[in-house]
Design a protein around this motif. Structure first.
Motif, short mmCIF file in Angstrom:
data_model
loop_
_atom_site.label_atom_id
_atom_site.label_comp_id
_atom_site.label_asym_id
_atom_site.label_seq_id
_atom_site.Cartn_x
_atom_site.Cartn_y
_atom_site.Cartn_z
N GLN A 97 -6.81 2.51 5.19
CA GLN A 97 -5.65 3.29 4.79
C GLN A 97 -4.37 2.35 4.72
O GLN A 97 -3.98 1.75 5.94
CB GLN A 97 -5.61 4.25 5.52
CG GLN A 97 -4.79 5.55 5.05
CD GLN A 97 -5.49 6.44 4.16
OE1 GLN A 97 -6.84 6.48 4.13
NE2 GLN A 97 -4.75 6.85 3.26
N GLN A 98 -3.47 2.46 3.82
CA GLN A 98 -2.16 1.96 3.74
C GLN A 98 -1.01 2.85 3.89
O GLN A 98 0.00 2.65 4.59
CB GLN A 98 -1.89 0.96 2.76
CG GLN A 98 -3.09 -0.27 2.61
CD GLN A 98 -2.80 -1.47 2.00
OE1 GLN A 98 -2.30 -1.22 0.82
NE2 GLN A 98 -3.26 -2.52 2.52
N THR A 99 -1.14 3.78 3.04
CA THR A 99 -0.03 4.95 3.10
C THR A 99 -1.05 6.14 3.15
O THR A 99 -2.11 6.18 3.42
CB THR A 99 0.67 5.06 1.70
OG1 THR A 99 -0.14 5.30 0.55
CG2 THR A 99 0.88 3.60 1.41
N ALA A 100 -0.11 7.16 3.18
CA ALA A 100 -0.62 8.53 3.22
C ALA A 100 -1.76 9.04 2.27
O ALA A 100 -2.74 9.51 2.43
CB ALA A 100 0.28 9.61 3.23
N THR A 101 -1.49 8.19 1.08
CA THR A 101 -2.29 8.77 -0.01
C THR A 101 -3.00 7.61 -0.65
O THR A 101 -3.93 7.69 -1.61
CB THR A 101 -1.45 9.25 -1.23
OG1 THR A 101 -0.36 8.42 -1.57
CG2 THR A 101 -0.95 10.54 -0.70
N THR A 102 -2.81 6.22 -0.29
CA THR A 102 -3.68 5.09 -0.86
C THR A 102 -4.08 4.04 0.25
O THR A 102 -3.55 4.17 1.43
CB THR A 102 -2.44 4.07 -1.76
OG1 THR A 102 -1.45 3.77 -1.03
CG2 THR A 102 -1.93 5.17 -3.02
N GLY A 103 -4.78 3.40 -0.19
CA GLY A 103 -5.49 2.39 0.67
C GLY A 103 -6.00 1.40 0.05
O GLY A 103 -5.82 1.06 -1.29
N MET A 104 -6.47 0.12 0.75
CA MET A 104 -6.84 -1.09 0.00
C MET A 104 -8.14 -1.09 0.02
O MET A 104 -8.96 -1.06 1.13
CB MET A 104 -6.14 -2.35 0.78
CG MET A 104 -6.41 -3.69 0.19
SD MET A 104 -6.13 -3.81 -1.42
CE MET A 104 -4.28 -4.50 -0.99
N LEU A 105 -9.00 -1.42 -1.15
CA LEU A 105 -10.40 -1.68 -1.38
C LEU A 105 -10.64 -2.78 -1.49
O LEU A 105 -10.02 -3.88 -2.05
CB LEU A 105 -10.83 -0.70 -2.50
CG LEU A 105 -12.48 -0.45 -2.61
CD1 LEU A 105 -13.06 0.54 -1.48
CD2 LEU A 105 -12.84 0.09 -3.80
N LYS A 106 -11.58 -3.59 -0.57
CA LYS A 106 -11.83 -5.12 -0.54
C LYS A 106 -13.48 -5.31 -0.51
O LYS A 106 -13.99 -4.43 0.27
CB LYS A 106 -11.36 -5.59 0.84
CG LYS A 106 -10.04 -5.62 1.23
CD LYS A 106 -9.63 -6.29 2.31
CE LYS A 106 -7.98 -6.47 2.70
NZ LYS A 106 -7.67 -7.15 3.85
N ALA A 107 -13.70 -6.22 -1.25
CA ALA A 107 -15.16 -6.57 -1.55
C ALA A 107 -15.12 -8.05 -1.91
O ALA A 107 -14.20 -8.66 -1.91
CB ALA A 107 -15.73 -5.62 -2.58
N LEU A 108 -16.52 -8.32 -2.10
CA LEU A 108 -16.80 -9.65 -2.47
C LEU A 108 -17.32 -9.68 -3.95
O LEU A 108 -18.28 -8.78 -4.20
CB LEU A 108 -17.84 -10.32 -1.48
CG LEU A 108 -17.30 -10.65 -0.19
CD1 LEU A 108 -18.55 -11.38 0.73
CD2 LEU A 108 -16.26 -11.56 -0.05
N CYS A 109 -17.02 -10.59 -4.67
CA CYS A 109 -17.55 -10.72 -6.02
C CYS A 109 -18.92 -11.35 -5.93
O CYS A 109 -19.32 -12.15 -5.29
CB CYS A 109 -16.49 -11.58 -6.72
SG CYS A 109 -17.53 -11.88 -8.34
N PRO A 110 -19.87 -10.42 -6.59
CA PRO A 110 -21.24 -10.74 -6.50
C PRO A 110 -21.59 -12.09 -7.49
O PRO A 110 -22.57 -12.68 -7.12
CB PRO A 110 -22.03 -9.81 -7.23
CG PRO A 110 -20.83 -8.88 -8.00
CD PRO A 110 -19.33 -9.27 -7.47
#
Ligand SMILES: [Zn+2]
Length: 168
Positions: A97-110
């Motif tokens: 979570q980064q703000t009240a309404t948004t966040g950061m999605l993190k993943a690895l490239c396959p």
């Protein structure tokens, strides 16, 4: 210009003029001309009027629609290495979570192993979770350390604060 017209409006074995194609698709004929000049739609330009084979037009529209779909897939992250959207490796991503309404999605490239980041709306998380597994903050520790070397410091009690995000 909302969306790409459906290829289903076009008959494969029919030959279309610009006018007829525009008419059939409910688009301005300038749009069809632009498709031919700039976007790679195949047309016979050796005489006037230009003629477009239905099969070519269907193909063209199908590809454009597929492109739009890919771009809009919520659970795909754009990979700078591959220069295209990717589904997270192992269908796993981490959300913080980064703000009240948004966040950061993190993943690895396959494909190339790059780290993928994307800002997503909190409200979209459920849709994303229908497609891939999303760990909210307390993620697979290995992935977390891969994604963010600074978060190695797991001794801080704050890492496991109240789990008010009722997602899992
Ligand atoms: Zn990649």
């Amino acid at each position: 210009m909302a969306g790409v017209p459906s290829p289903n409006r076009i008959k494969t074995h029919q030959i279309y003029t610009i006018w007829e194609a525009a008419e059939a698709l409910g688009r301005h004929r300038q749009t069809v001309i632009r498709w031919i000049k700039d976007k790679g739609l195949i047309a016979d330009q050796s005489r006037v009027p230009w003629l477009i084979r239905g099969a070519d037009l269907k193909d063209f529209l199908g590809h454009r629609r597929a492109k739009v779909r890919t771009r809009l897939a919520l659970h795909h992250l754009y990979c700078l290495g591959c220069k295209e959207p990717q589904e997270p490796d192992g269908k796993f991503a981490e959300y913080s979570q980064q703000t009240a309404t948004t966040g950061m999605l993190k993943a690895l490239c396959p494909a190339c192993g790059c780290i993928l980041n994307k800002v997503v709306k909190r409200a979209d998380l459920e849709v994303i979770r229908a497609k891939i597994e999303v760990a909210v903050q307390q993620a697979n520790p290995r992935l977390v350390s891969l994604l963010d070397p600074r978060s190695n410091d797991t001794s801080t009690p704050e890492a496991s604060t109240h789990d008010k995000t009722q997602l899992g």
